[in-house]
Design an enzyme around this catalytic site. Structure first.
Site, mmCIF file in Angstrom:
data_model
loop_
_atom_site.group_PDB
_atom_site.id
_atom_site.type_symbol
_atom_site.label_atom_id
_atom_site.label_comp_id
_atom_site.label_asym_id
_atom_site.label_seq_id
_atom_site.Cartn_x
_atom_site.Cartn_y
_atom_site.Cartn_z
ATOM 1 N N HIS A 93 8.393 -22.346 7.912
ATOM 2 C CA HIS A 93 9.810 -22.303 7.560
ATOM 3 C C HIS A 93 10.623 -23.388 8.258
ATOM 4 O O HIS A 93 11.710 -23.739 7.797
ATOM 5 C CB HIS A 93 10.399 -20.915 7.849
ATOM 6 C CG HIS A 93 10.533 -20.591 9.301
ATOM 7 N ND1 HIS A 93 9.525 -20.029 10.048
ATOM 8 C CD2 HIS A 93 11.579 -20.747 10.159
ATOM 9 C CE1 HIS A 93 9.930 -19.858 11.283
ATOM 10 N NE2 HIS A 93 11.172 -20.274 11.379
ATOM 11 N N LYS A 117 10.255 -18.320 25.367
ATOM 12 C CA LYS A 117 11.033 -17.116 25.088
ATOM 13 C C LYS A 117 11.817 -16.712 26.339
ATOM 14 O O LYS A 117 11.506 -17.128 27.443
ATOM 15 C CB LYS A 117 10.112 -15.990 24.632
ATOM 16 C CG LYS A 117 9.460 -16.247 23.274
ATOM 17 C CD LYS A 117 8.703 -15.042 22.792
ATOM 18 C CE LYS A 117 8.156 -15.268 21.387
ATOM 19 N NZ LYS A 117 9.241 -15.415 20.378
ATOM 20 N N HIS A 151 4.825 -25.146 14.140
ATOM 21 C CA HIS A 151 6.206 -25.624 14.055
ATOM 22 C C HIS A 151 6.415 -26.946 14.790
ATOM 23 O O HIS A 151 6.918 -27.924 14.230
ATOM 24 C CB HIS A 151 7.168 -24.587 14.648
ATOM 25 C CG HIS A 151 7.143 -23.263 13.962
ATOM 26 N ND1 HIS A 151 6.950 -23.121 12.606
ATOM 27 C CD2 HIS A 151 7.300 -22.003 14.440
ATOM 28 C CE1 HIS A 151 6.988 -21.845 12.287
ATOM 29 N NE2 HIS A 151 7.192 -21.152 13.382
ATOM 30 N N LYS A 195 1.860 -18.098 8.224
ATOM 31 C CA LYS A 195 1.158 -18.202 9.491
ATOM 32 C C LYS A 195 1.087 -16.809 10.129
ATOM 33 O O LYS A 195 1.879 -15.934 9.751
ATOM 34 C CB LYS A 195 1.862 -19.196 10.410
ATOM 35 C CG LYS A 195 3.079 -18.658 11.177
ATOM 36 C CD LYS A 195 3.581 -19.699 12.133
ATOM 37 C CE LYS A 195 4.664 -19.141 13.048
ATOM 38 N NZ LYS A 195 4.192 -18.369 14.182
ATOM 39 N N GLU A 197 14.153 -19.889 22.739
ATOM 40 C CA GLU A 197 14.556 -18.602 22.192
ATOM 41 C C GLU A 197 15.063 -17.707 23.324
ATOM 42 O O GLU A 197 14.526 -17.740 24.431
ATOM 43 C CB GLU A 197 13.383 -17.920 21.497
ATOM 44 C CG GLU A 197 12.793 -18.708 20.350
ATOM 45 C CD GLU A 197 11.582 -18.014 19.753
ATOM 46 O OE1 GLU A 197 11.761 -17.237 18.789
ATOM 47 O OE2 GLU A 197 10.464 -18.228 20.256
ATOM 48 N N LYS A 215 14.194 -26.207 6.837
ATOM 49 C CA LYS A 215 15.531 -26.330 7.411
ATOM 50 C C LYS A 215 16.206 -27.615 6.918
ATOM 51 O O LYS A 215 15.583 -28.669 6.837
ATOM 52 C CB LYS A 215 15.460 -26.308 8.938
ATOM 53 C CG LYS A 215 15.050 -24.957 9.507
ATOM 54 C CD LYS A 215 15.009 -24.992 11.021
ATOM 55 C CE LYS A 215 14.626 -23.625 11.582
ATOM 56 N NZ LYS A 215 15.671 -22.616 11.331
ATOM 57 N N ARG A 268 0.814 -1.216 0.000
ATOM 58 C CA ARG A 268 0.000 0.000 0.000
ATOM 59 C C ARG A 268 0.850 1.270 0.000
ATOM 60 O O ARG A 268 0.340 2.355 -0.288
ATOM 61 C CB ARG A 268 -0.931 -0.005 1.200
ATOM 62 C CG ARG A 268 -0.238 -0.004 2.545
ATOM 63 C CD ARG A 268 -1.239 -0.117 3.672
ATOM 64 N NE ARG A 268 -0.563 -0.183 4.973
ATOM 65 C CZ ARG A 268 -1.212 -0.332 6.114
ATOM 66 N NH1 ARG A 268 -2.531 -0.432 6.117
ATOM 67 N NH2 ARG A 268 -0.544 -0.385 7.251
ATOM 68 N N ASP A 277 1.373 -19.844 18.769
ATOM 69 C CA ASP A 277 2.467 -19.312 17.963
ATOM 70 C C ASP A 277 3.471 -20.380 17.548
ATOM 71 O O ASP A 277 4.051 -20.295 16.465
ATOM 72 C CB ASP A 277 3.195 -18.208 18.744
ATOM 73 C CG ASP A 277 4.217 -17.481 17.891
ATOM 74 O OD1 ASP A 277 3.831 -16.953 16.828
ATOM 75 O OD2 ASP A 277 5.392 -17.438 18.283
#
Length: 485
Positions: free
Chosen positions: A178, A330, A240, A148, A216, A182, A51, A235
């Site tokens: 993704h 996380k 995954h 996603k 993470e 891998k 946009r 998430d």
């Protein structure tokens, strides 16, 4: 060893959301690297659509800056960068309106592969699909790539699937995860199905348990608004980690082709026992400083989990009785993603009680140091009797294949598969819906009970409850370390 690069056909690739973060960080740098490796032909055309009211020159300047930042000046070839930027076009487009669609149609060439990457919010998927179809921009051979989150529950996933299915056939829809791109994940399939060594042992008779960890070090950061309505379950687990579980637990497909692979993954999801209270632990990183979840999410009353650990059971003949432990979080101690298959101990030891047996473990490292290793027992060198020691038979891809081997980023591999028309590493609609059908009752349960996540310190291995989840079974989590066995 030099990797063999097989060029793809000439194509037109339209990237909706071309000025967004994913396009800047992954998609456009990945396309440049594939061009540099000779996989993308000179006639290929990349069309940015967003946009933002940009000229073609302004868009190319943005892409040049992205290449410098995410590919790195040392890996850039000046003449190739010029050629790559010359292959770019740009269209200012209104995804929900009429503006820009005629301009986009004028950019599309006949007789080449047409692919459309929806790097936009899922709320725009249906609008874009409708306009591509109604304007005749996409034909029966076209492919669309959708990112996603593919829904936030079963109902919204079905709605998205239905919206896309109105205008595109299932064999045209590429739902990208993704993790499946891998190199190590693909090597997992090769290890299982191209070697006789492991498959006879790949069952409940010989496998004690399986651990899948995705840790993470980062927090929710600038994604706080999104993440606080999602959480680790939506998430990470629903997509995954569910895909990694499927690749570990699935039956051998009759061939390596898309529907054969996805049929077997679907069977695993449908064989999962419902998750019960006591079989999972939710956590949320908390601190007195700025790295506090409530601060980063800007929600002092949040009950959203930034960590989850769970014990799963696959109720079929191969895996009945073998637990699968999954954890993701996380602000963890280290950044590490791995799958660890722990085998049972021998039925009898001939070496006496002084030689304590250590577990045989096959570890598949997904990041940051992609590779595999197998821990086995050997004799400790030297005189003085039979003393046993466990060691790793290690295979780092960089060391085993040579430093000159180019291991492409996951997005690079998957985008090239889209151009080839190969859906093997992409999720099918019924897979997505089956995963949500398993996840939804778990989330509904803790929301109805108003369960609060257990706090854990940033930089730790997660909440104490996760340790107890394993301890009750007489097992323990593997240590979270940066890419080491």
């Amino acid at each position: 060893m030099v990797a063999r690069v097989i060029p793809v056909e000439t194509f037109d690739l339209v990237i909706f959301g071309a000025t967004g973060d994913l396009a800047r960080r992954k998609i456009l740098p990945g396309l440049y690297r594939r061009r540099k490796e000779g996989q993308i032909p000179e006639g290929a055309k990349i069309i940015g659509a967003a946009r933002s009211n940009l000229t073609i020159q302004e868009f190319r300047e943005q892409v040049a800056a992205a290449l410098k930042e995410f590919v790195g000046p040392a890996a850039l070839d000046a003449s190739l960068v010029t050629d790559f930027l010359d292959s770019l076009a740009y269209v200012t487009i209104d995804a929900k309106g009429t503006g820009g669609w005629d301009d986009l149609a004028a950019q599309i060439r006949p007789g080449v592969v047409r692919a459309f990457y929806f790097s936009v919010a899922p709320a725009l998927f249906g609008d874009i699909a409708q306009r591509l179809h109604q304007r005749g921009i996409a034909d029966r051979a076209s492919r669309i790539v959708v990112e996603k989150p593919f829904g936030k529950d079963l109902e919204t996933a079905r709605t998205l699937n239905a919206a896309l299915a109105t205008y595109f056939h299932e064999d045209q829809i590429y739902r990208i995860d993704h993790y499946l791109g891998k190199e190590t994940v693909q090597n997992l399939m090769a290890v299982r199905f191209a070697n006789i060594l492991f498959e006879p042992l790949w069952n409940a008779q010989f496998v004690d348990h399986v651990q899948i960890t995705v840790a993470e070090t980062v927090g929710v950061g600038g994604r706080g608004d999104y993440y606080d309505t999602s959480g680790a379950m939506r998430d990470m687990v629903q997509n995954h980690m569910m895909q990694l579980l499927c690749l570990i637990a699935m039956e051998p497909p009759h061939c390596f082709e898309p529907d054969a692979m996805r049929d077997e993954k679907l069977k695993v999801i449908r064989a999962l026992d419902p998750l019960k209270p006591g079989e999972f632990v939710r956590g949320q990183y908390r601190s007195e400083g700025a790295d506090d979840y409530l601060v980063e999410a800007d929600n002092p009353n949040s009950r959203t989990e930034s960590f989850i650990a769970m014990k799963l059971h696959v109720s079929n003949w191969r895996w009945k009785g073998t637990p699968f432990y999954l954890r993701t979080g996380k602000r963890m101690k280290a950044r590490a993603s791995e799958i660890a298959v722990t085998f049972k101990e021998p039925p009898h030891s001939i070496f006496g009680e002084s030689n304590q047996w250590r577990e045989n473990v096959l570890v598949i490292r997904l990041q940051p140091d992609e590779g595999m290793d197998l821990r086995v027992m050997i004799k400790e060198p030297g005189p003085g009797g039979m003393r046993l020691k466990d060691v790793a038979l290690d295979m780092s891809f960089a060391e085993a294949l040579g430093n000159d081997v180019d291991i492409p980023d996951a997005y690079e591999r998957l985008i090239m598969d889209v151009i080839r028309g190969n859906q093997t590493l992409f999720m099918r609609g019924d897979e997505v819906e089956a995963a949500w059908a398993w996840v939804d009752p778990v989330i509904d349960g803790w929301e109805q009970r108003e369960d609060a996540p257990e706090p854990y310190e940033p930089g730790s291995t997660g909440p104490e409850g996760a340790l107890m989840l394993m301890h009750r079974d007489g097992r323990r989590w593997r240590e979270i370390r940066n890419g080491t066995a």
